[in-house]
Design a protein around this motif. Structure first.
Motif, PDB file in Angstrom:
ATOM      1  N   ALA B  15      40.095  31.228 -33.160  1.00 46.75           N
ATOM      2  CA  ALA B  15      41.394  31.471 -33.785  1.00 46.75           C
ATOM      3  C   ALA B  15      42.555  31.173 -32.849  1.00 46.75           C
ATOM      4  O   ALA B  15      43.707  31.184 -33.274  1.00 46.75           O
ATOM      5  N   PHE B  97      35.311  41.413 -22.843  1.00 45.37           N
ATOM      6  CA  PHE B  97      33.930  41.642 -23.269  1.00 45.37           C
ATOM      7  C   PHE B  97      33.743  41.203 -24.717  1.00 45.37           C
ATOM      8  O   PHE B  97      32.745  40.564 -25.066  1.00 45.37           O
ATOM      9  N   ARG B  98      34.699  41.534 -25.541  1.00 46.67           N
ATOM     10  CA  ARG B  98      34.662  41.123 -26.943  1.00 46.67           C
ATOM     11  C   ARG B  98      34.530  39.614 -27.077  1.00 46.67           C
ATOM     12  O   ARG B  98      33.697  39.106 -27.830  1.00 46.67           O
ATOM     13  N   VAL B 100      33.617  37.352 -24.802  1.00 46.16           N
ATOM     14  CA  VAL B 100      32.388  36.806 -24.217  1.00 46.16           C
ATOM     15  C   VAL B 100      31.204  37.043 -25.148  1.00 46.16           C
ATOM     16  O   VAL B 100      30.356  36.170 -25.348  1.00 46.16           O
ATOM     17  N   ILE B 101      31.152  38.234 -25.736  1.00 45.71           N
ATOM     18  CA  ILE B 101      30.081  38.527 -26.694  1.00 45.71           C
ATOM     19  C   ILE B 101      30.185  37.615 -27.905  1.00 45.71           C
ATOM     20  O   ILE B 101      29.207  37.016 -28.341  1.00 45.71           O
ATOM     21  N   ALA B 102      31.393  37.491 -28.433  1.00 47.77           N
ATOM     22  CA  ALA B 102      31.576  36.716 -29.655  1.00 47.77           C
ATOM     23  C   ALA B 102      31.202  35.253 -29.441  1.00 47.77           C
ATOM     24  O   ALA B 102      30.649  34.612 -30.339  1.00 47.77           O
ATOM     25  N   SER B 104      29.158  34.062 -27.070  1.00 42.05           N
ATOM     26  CA  SER B 104      27.951  33.876 -26.264  1.00 42.05           C
ATOM     27  C   SER B 104      27.025  32.840 -26.894  1.00 42.05           C
ATOM     28  O   SER B 104      26.222  32.222 -26.191  1.00 42.05           O
ATOM     29  N   ARG B 106      28.148  30.030 -28.485  1.00 35.19           N
ATOM     30  CA  ARG B 106      28.729  28.720 -28.219  1.00 35.19           C
ATOM     31  C   ARG B 106      28.793  28.424 -26.725  1.00 35.19           C
ATOM     32  O   ARG B 106      28.732  27.275 -26.308  1.00 35.19           O
ATOM     33  N   PRO B 108      26.802  29.853 -23.811  1.00 35.74           N
ATOM     34  CA  PRO B 108      25.783  30.733 -23.209  1.00 35.74           C
ATOM     35  C   PRO B 108      25.943  30.835 -21.694  1.00 35.74           C
ATOM     36  O   PRO B 108      25.722  31.918 -21.119  1.00 35.74           O
ATOM     37  N   ALA B 111      28.425  33.517 -20.801  1.00 32.32           N
ATOM     38  CA  ALA B 111      27.879  34.874 -20.905  1.00 32.32           C
ATOM     39  C   ALA B 111      27.035  35.194 -19.681  1.00 32.32           C
ATOM     40  O   ALA B 111      27.081  36.315 -19.152  1.00 32.32           O
ATOM     41  N   LEU B 164      35.390  49.152 -28.183  1.00 31.99           N
ATOM     42  CA  LEU B 164      34.949  47.806 -28.563  1.00 31.99           C
ATOM     43  C   LEU B 164      35.296  47.511 -30.011  1.00 31.99           C
ATOM     44  O   LEU B 164      35.656  46.392 -30.370  1.00 31.99           O
TER      45      LEU B 164
END
Lengths: 196, 196
Positions: B15, B97-98, B100-102, B104, B106, B108, B111, B164
Motif C-alpha cells: 500500500a 514487526f508487522r 516484516v511478518i506481513a 515474509s 515476498r 523471506p 524475515a 500487534l
DNA sequence: GTCTATAGATCGATAGAC
DNA sequence: GTCTATCGATCTATAGAC
C-alpha cells in the motif's frame, strides 16, 4: 468463497486481486461482485469465517479428567496446551494471524472481532479451569485471567515467532511437545500451592 | 529515506506508493529511483536500517550489578525485561514487526535477517547472563538458550498481542511494569536453585 | 444469474528536457 | 542530478448482452 480464502491467506489483502479470486473459483469476476458486493466485504466475510472455523475447537470444554491432582494436573494442562498449539501453529492459523495483523490498520474492527473470538475466548476458558484448580487447592491461582494469559504467552514462544516469520512451518508433533512440556512445567512451578 | 520509512511502516509494502514516498520526501519520484533503483531495494534498505536502529540498544551489555543474589537478581532480570519491552512495545518496533511478518512471504531473506538481528541476538545475550547466574548458583539454568527464549516469551504476553493487533498502542510504563513483574516472578519460580 | 468488455484510477518505472 | 510528462500494466468496479 473457499478460493477467496486461499488467495487472501496466501497473498494478503492488498496483493490478492479479484481477478485471481474469480479465476481460482472458476467463475467470472462479475459473479464474485454479485455475491459479495466489494472486495472489502468479501475480505471481512472470509476472515470471520476462518475465525469461526479455527476457534470452534478451542472453546468447547475439555473431556473431564475426574480427580485432578499430581500427574492428572500435568496431563490436564498439557491437554490444554496441545490443543492450543495444535491449532495456532497450523499454517492456516498462522496465515490468518499474519493477515489480521497486517491489515489491522485498514480494518480495525476486524482485528477487534478476531481478538474477541480468539484470544479472549481462549483466555476465559482457561481462566475457568484455573479457578476450579485453585478452589480445589491443586494450584494457587489468585488471578485466573492473568495466569491464563501467562499460560498462553508461554506457548507463544520462539517457535511461534519463527512460524510467524515464515522461518518454520507446520512444526512436528515432537517440536510442539517440547514447547508444551516446558510451558506446563514452568506454569506449575509458578503456581504451586503453598505447603500447608 | 526518513520519509520512506514512515510510509512503509504506516501502510506496509504493497500500500506504500512511490508517489507518496516522493511527495512526503519533497522530491520527485525520479529522484527516488535514482537513489535506490527500485521499490524493492528501497524497502530492503529501509527495513535493515530500522532493524539496526531498534536493536542497537538491545545487544549492548547491561551495566553490571556487582553481587547478584536475592533482590539484586530480581533487579537484574527486571532490568533486562524493561529494556526489552521498552523497545519492543514501541509503536515503531510494532510497526516494523508487522511489516516484516506481513511481507515474509515476498521477502523471506528479510524475515531471516530480522530474526538474526533481533530475536537471536537478544536470546544469545540473555543466555550469557543466565549461564553466569547458573554458575554462580543464583539460579538453576540447565539450558540457558531455552530459558532465554522462555524469558522473552513471558514478556510477549497479552499486551504485546494487543499491540500487534492495534488494540493497544504505546503502553504506559505502569502497564509495562506489571508485565515485567509477573514475568520475572514466574521466571525465578521456575528456575529456583535446589535447596542444598 | 453469469458471461465479456471496458471504464476509470493508480501503480512502478522510464524518457527526455534542463 | 532533478524535474515534468508519460508509458504500459494492473487494479477495483461496472455496463450491457445473453
Amino acid at each position: 468463497m473457499l478460493a477467496a480464502t486461499g488467495v487472501f491467506l496466501d497473498h494478503g489483502y492488498g496483493a490478492a486481486s479479484m481477478d485471481a479470486i474469480a479465476e481460482k473459483a472458476g467463475v467470472s469476476k462479475q459473479t464474485v461482485y454479485s455475491h459479495f458486493g466489494s472486495k472489502e466485504a468479501l475480505f471481512g466475510a472470509i476472515i470471520e469465517d476462518i475465525c469461526d472455523e479455527l476457534l470452534r475447537g478451542q472453546t468447547q470444554p475439555m473431556p473431564p479428567l475426574k480427580p485432578v491432582d499430581g500427574d492428572d494436573l500435568e496431563r490436564r494442562l498439557m491437554g490444554m496446551a496441545e490443543r492450543f498449539l495444535g491449532t495456532v501453529l497450523t499454517g492456516r492459523a498462522v496465515a490468518l494471524f499474519r493477515v489480521v495483523i497486517a491489515e489491522s490498520g485498514r480494518f480495525p474492527e476486524l482485528a477487534e472481532s478476531f481478538y474477541r473470538a480468539g484470544p479472549t475466548a481462549a483466555i476465559e476458558n482457561m481462566a475457568r479451569l484455573l479457578r476450579d484448580l485453585d478452589q480445589a487447592g491443586t494450584l494457587s491461582v489468585p488471578d485466573p485471567v492473568s495466569s491464563a494469559k501467562l499460560f498462553f504467552a508461554l506457548l507463544r514462544g520462539d517457535l511461534y515467532v519463527r512460524c510467524l516469520l515464515g522461518l518454520a512451518s507446520d512444526p512436528t508433533p515432537a517440536e510442539r511437545q517440547a514447547v508444551v512440556n516446558e510451558a506446563v512445567r514452568t506454569f506449575i512451578a509458578a503456581h504451586a500451592p503453598a505447603i500447608p
